[in-house]
Enzyme design. Sequence first.
Site, PDB file in Angstrom:
ATOM      1  N   SER A 174       0.699  -1.332   0.341  1.00 26.06           N
ATOM      2  CA  SER A 174      -0.188   0.102   0.064  1.00 26.06           C
ATOM      3  C   SER A 174       0.568   1.421   0.378  1.00 26.06           C
ATOM      4  O   SER A 174       1.800   1.171   0.229  1.00 26.06           O
ATOM      5  CB  SER A 174      -1.402  -0.472   1.042  1.00 26.06           C
ATOM      6  OG  SER A 174      -0.290  -0.180   2.985  1.00 26.06           O
ATOM      7  N   ASP A 175       0.581   2.745  -0.469  1.00 29.82           N
ATOM      8  CA  ASP A 175       1.053   3.714   0.150  1.00 29.82           C
ATOM      9  C   ASP A 175       1.210   3.669   1.157  1.00 29.82           C
ATOM     10  O   ASP A 175      -0.044   3.265   1.731  1.00 29.82           O
ATOM     11  CB  ASP A 175       0.747   4.952  -1.131  1.00 29.82           C
ATOM     12  CG  ASP A 175       1.668   6.120  -1.118  1.00 29.82           C
ATOM     13  OD1 ASP A 175       2.333   6.141  -0.725  1.00 29.82           O
ATOM     14  OD2 ASP A 175       1.282   6.384  -1.775  1.00 29.82           O
ATOM     15  N   TRP A 176       1.569   4.696   1.850  1.00 28.95           N
ATOM     16  CA  TRP A 176       1.886   4.670   3.662  1.00 28.95           C
ATOM     17  C   TRP A 176      -0.230   4.949   3.887  1.00 28.95           C
ATOM     18  O   TRP A 176      -0.162   6.654   3.280  1.00 28.95           O
ATOM     19  CB  TRP A 176       3.012   5.991   3.212  1.00 28.95           C
ATOM     20  CG  TRP A 176       3.930   5.456   4.276  1.00 28.95           C
ATOM     21  CD1 TRP A 176       4.967   5.468   5.157  1.00 28.95           C
ATOM     22  CD2 TRP A 176       5.049   4.386   2.853  1.00 28.95           C
ATOM     23  NE1 TRP A 176       6.039   4.395   4.942  1.00 28.95           N
ATOM     24  CE2 TRP A 176       6.124   3.762   3.696  1.00 28.95           C
ATOM     25  CE3 TRP A 176       4.466   2.964   2.235  1.00 28.95           C
ATOM     26  CZ2 TRP A 176       7.041   2.665   3.518  1.00 28.95           C
ATOM     27  CZ3 TRP A 176       5.027   2.792   1.134  1.00 28.95           C
ATOM     28  CH2 TRP A 176       6.245   2.168   1.899  1.00 28.95           C
TER      29      TRP A 176
END
Length: 809
Positions: free
Chosen positions: A219-221
């Site tokens: 995932s992106d952060w």
Amino acid sequence: MTLAEKTNITCGSGYDMGRCVGNSGSALRVGLPQLCLQDSALGIRNSDHNTAFPAGITVGATWDKSLTLARGVALGAEFRGKGINVFLGPTVGPLGRKPRGGRNWEGFGADPVLQAVGGALTIQGVQSQGVIATIKHYILNEQEMYRMYSPFQPGYSSNIDDRTLHELYLWPFAEGIRAGVGAVMAAYNAVNGSACSQNSYLLNGILKDELGFQGFVVSDWLAQISGVASSLAGLDMSMPGDGLVPLLGDSYWMYELSRAVLNGTVPVDRLNDMATRIVATWYQMRQDENYPPPNFSTNTEDGTGPLYPGALFSPFGVVNEFVDVQDDHANIARNISRDAITMLKNLNNTLPLQTNASLKIFGTDAQKNPDGINSCSDQGCDKGTLGMGWGSGTARYPYLDSPIDAITSRASNVTFYNSDTFPSGLKAAPRDIALVFINADSGENYITVSSNPGDRTTSGLSAWHNGDALVKAAAATYSTVIVIAHTVGPILLEEWIDLPSVKSVLFAHLPGQEAGESLTAILFGDVSPSGHLPYTIPHTESEYPPSVNLVYFEPGQPQDTYTEGLYIDYRHFNAHNITPRYAFGHGLSYTTFTFTNATITPVTPLTSVPPPRSVKGATPVYSTVIPPTPEAYWPANFPRIWRYLYSWLEESDADAAAAAKTNNYTYPTGYTTTPKPPPPAGGSQGGNPALWDTAYTLSITVTNTGGRPGKAVAQLYVQFPANITYDTPLIQLRDFAKTRELGMGESEVLSMNVTRKDLSVWDTELQDWVIPDVGRSYTVWIGEASDNLGWACWTGNGVCEGGLGGPNV
Ligand code: NOJ
């Protein structure tokens, strides 16, 4: 591996819970360390003794495949040298649909092929060093504002049709997967209403099934917004591991994923798949063979500090070991910055300059930020020479070779006015030459600079710091003005471009640390400029389709609908017969080139659809029995760190989860464990391998016919046969090649390829790549820019003809 080992490696240990921007959990008993995931796509973020390479957009402007690969190799060596397992790049999304989009500069240009070549070669280079690359942001993260989900507001939804997705935005991802990329980062935003981090159609369907992606999706952060749903949808690793609000040490996965497996909600084989994808990628890059552990910290510049800065109480220790990983990479960086410089205009051979010319230099962009080159965290300011945009896509500069440093060490008669306001009362001597430095910045949404929240909302497409006024004032005083721009993307030039004294314009893009000598090499004629625009420059913003404007707040979910379809950048300008100020691919040289003797050779005969894919290979078979509950129990006497994320459960919790197993969890509509028939467009990494069959090989002889050495770029665009049933853009870039530096009179034969995919459209009903009308003749254009295509070759009769005026004529 035990249940808790598997759930530990699929998730980060929490925000700021280690040396790197992301730190996965380990499985030390079986030899798997924590993985260090670190930005950025242009160099190691928040570190020391690293190279600050030119940004992606600068690499794109070189149109040079070998320099792109060399940069990837150098990046890989630096990341490995710092003990980073996972490189958080390349950025191929945003593609640059929106000229005001904040992060376009991290990628390579507003065209799928230019972007794809940049991404794929970076991946090859980085992974040749044993570092896992992460292609990002999957997908349609074309603007910064409103990208993230919060407890109050969903991120925007990018609404797109299937064909546009495949032919434009997915293309660079497919090429990256074909290049063997180890990881894909799921974007913050939603696509067609469903968040990218839990969009089963995008992750399970397109990415893993159609494109055959074998690595892991991270995932992106803080982009993960659910536990069970994201796991079923195909997310494999959550970063940095926390839930949506990273304050209290809770997570959607880790201990929750252990619970969800024990109570039967998340099938065991899904967890096994997640873990396999991570472990297999690690082995594939041979990180089991003496891979160094991290020796730096993204959190501090001090030698020692808290080991877990995100914890309330943390043990202290050595965090930065100041390992120098720069090697001779400055040379690669400088060559890219130099060969990217794009000369848009040069009247009367004003450039190159003599070193004894009387040079009057204007603009704060010519000099380093007086507060210090790294004084703004993540480069979140626009002060002094602009070497990169802002945000997570940055690196600290080890030094910054500024234009003024390089000019003063080269030229004998230099006066520098370090201001963006033109000094009053200046009188020009007849031989004075004014060099005016301007810039335009943008970046990531968590930092706002001069009221621009990442995207260029306030500045629009204008130069910053009243750059236009500075150029106009200089042009009113001096008869020879040269404008040099450091810019994240297109800027409007109309206020001054046609003023009689504005003789030359150079776009130096974002050169990173090597802004100085790379520029003087061009200014003083050591080499000829050979960069070409990786995007179109319009006259006014209204020339773009209105649907590529930024979207702003709206109650509910902001909607961003891609009504322009395939028609972005030059595809749009061509379709509407708009002559831009400077076309995609434009770039001048001090010398001249002629293109002669084009040839086209058929290689693989085409059929309307690719031959059937091979059958799917076998996947590892593991037990699907829910593991024994004690595998998730906390070990006895474990010293827990507050807020750190662990995969264990209290004994009573684990037992309760196992007891609660009911088999009656309601899965989303359509959920099935029966595999769908394999998509015809798939079959290997990137898609059906026959899509990359070479359909035609083209060659062309490039001769330097001018008075100086120089490098030329040949650009190849495909024009589909007329009146096919699919509406297609007039021309589309499909390949390009750059010569070595050719001496006067010297020639080089360049060859380029057109693949089956290059001649196909995505058919939404067939769900396959289709040659619209097999046997009809395509026109393959070759030239020096999208508006300067002198040669055409026809696939039908194999004839090539030069001296043409391009497809518009
Ligand atoms: C968010 C950014 O969108 C992404 O590109 C970056 O890799 C992560 N933060 C980690 O810093």
